[in-house]
Design a protein around this motif. Structure first.
Motif, PDB file in Angstrom:
ATOM      1  N   GLY A  84     -49.759  21.894 -85.785  1.00  8.92           N
ATOM      2  CA  GLY A  84     -50.783  22.842 -85.838  1.00  8.92           C
ATOM      3  C   GLY A  84     -51.834  23.019 -86.955  1.00  8.92           C
ATOM      4  O   GLY A  84     -52.992  23.274 -86.799  1.00  8.92           O
ATOM      5  N   ASN A  87     -55.490  17.784 -87.693  1.00  8.74           N
ATOM      6  CA  ASN A  87     -56.592  17.943 -86.787  1.00  8.74           C
ATOM      7  C   ASN A  87     -57.131  16.358 -86.946  1.00  8.74           C
ATOM      8  O   ASN A  87     -58.281  16.274 -87.769  1.00  8.74           O
ATOM      9  N   GLU A  90     -57.183  14.285 -80.597  1.00  9.15           N
ATOM     10  CA  GLU A  90     -56.589  14.885 -79.603  1.00  9.15           C
ATOM     11  C   GLU A  90     -55.153  15.327 -79.978  1.00  9.15           C
ATOM     12  O   GLU A  90     -54.664  14.911 -80.990  1.00  9.15           O
ATOM     13  N   GLN A  91     -54.476  16.219 -79.132  1.00  7.02           N
ATOM     14  CA  GLN A  91     -53.224  17.061 -79.582  1.00  7.02           C
ATOM     15  C   GLN A  91     -52.226  15.846 -79.402  1.00  7.02           C
ATOM     16  O   GLN A  91     -51.349  16.152 -80.596  1.00  7.02           O
ATOM     17  N   TRP A  92     -52.201  14.938 -78.856  1.00  7.89           N
ATOM     18  CA  TRP A  92     -51.065  13.946 -78.879  1.00  7.89           C
ATOM     19  C   TRP A  92     -51.162  13.323 -80.106  1.00  7.89           C
ATOM     20  O   TRP A  92     -50.024  13.057 -80.660  1.00  7.89           O
ATOM     21  N   ASN A  94     -52.508  14.481 -82.946  1.00  7.87           N
ATOM     22  CA  ASN A  94     -52.067  15.267 -83.858  1.00  7.87           C
ATOM     23  C   ASN A  94     -50.516  15.460 -84.275  1.00  7.87           C
ATOM     24  O   ASN A  94     -50.110  15.426 -85.365  1.00  7.87           O
ATOM     25  N   THR A  95     -49.889  15.475 -83.144  1.00  5.39           N
ATOM     26  CA  THR A  95     -48.365  15.649 -82.984  1.00  5.39           C
ATOM     27  C   THR A  95     -47.906  14.320 -83.419  1.00  5.39           C
ATOM     28  O   THR A  95     -47.102  14.424 -84.309  1.00  5.39           O
TER      29      THR A  95
END
Length: 176
Positions: A84, A87, A90-92, A94-95
């Motif tokens: 979280g 950044n 995209e979220q994938w 970031n993960t």
């Protein structure tokens, strides 16, 4: 000196003695709570403690088993703390970046584990570390598992006793 099998099997077969001692102490006012769950967790940590002092030996099974667990826990904790807050897109992504950093932390922990261990039969083979192990067991039960204080006291006693069993079998009991 006893080997892995001798240490672990000594823990497996001597546990009823620890239960008897704890029961006797409880009858004299020591606030142990010998619930089924405390007895089972106590047995587990007693037997683990019967070999745990050898974690300072790089060829010992307990060392080789503990090192990956520590590494994975460090990596997992790093990810949890980073999730979280990265950044880069995209979220994938970031993960994936957070896991990449977590894996780097796990690798550092892997090599640091052996590097930081004191010499074999050093401070890890001491009553001080037995007390630390017992205290950590108490904290795990009382605060981590939210069990009663008496259960935590018993599990801490059992863990400490298993660790001391190892020291007695090695015939090397020292304060530090």
């Amino acid at each position: 000196m006893p080997n892995y099998d001798a240490h672990v099997l000594s823990g497996v077969v001597t546990y009823p003695l620890v239960v008897a001692i704890a029961g006797f102490l409880s009858s004299k006012g020591v606030p142990f709570e010998l619930s089924t769950m405390a007895l089972v967790i106590g047995y587990t940590l007693y037997v683990l403690g019967a070999d745990l002092p050898d974690m300072d030996h790089p060829n010992a099974l307990i060392h080789r088993g503990t090192k990956p667990i520590v590494s994975v826990l460090v990596g997992g904790a790093t990810y949890i703390n980073l999730a979280g807050s990265i950044n880069v897109g995209e979220q994938w992504l970031n993960t994936a970046v957070a896991w990449g950093i977590a894996v780097a932390a796990a690798l550092v922990a892997w090599y640091a584990f052996t590097w930081m261990m004191p010499k074999h039969r050093g401070i890890v083979h001491s009553l001080l570390f037995a007390a630390v192990y017992g205290a950590l067991a108490f904290l795990l039960v009382e605060y981590g598992l939210d069990m009663a204080s008496g259960e935590g006291l018993y599990v801490g006693f059992a863990a400490f006793s298993g660790y001391v069993l190892h020291l007695l079998l090695d015939r090397e009991v020292s304060l530090l």
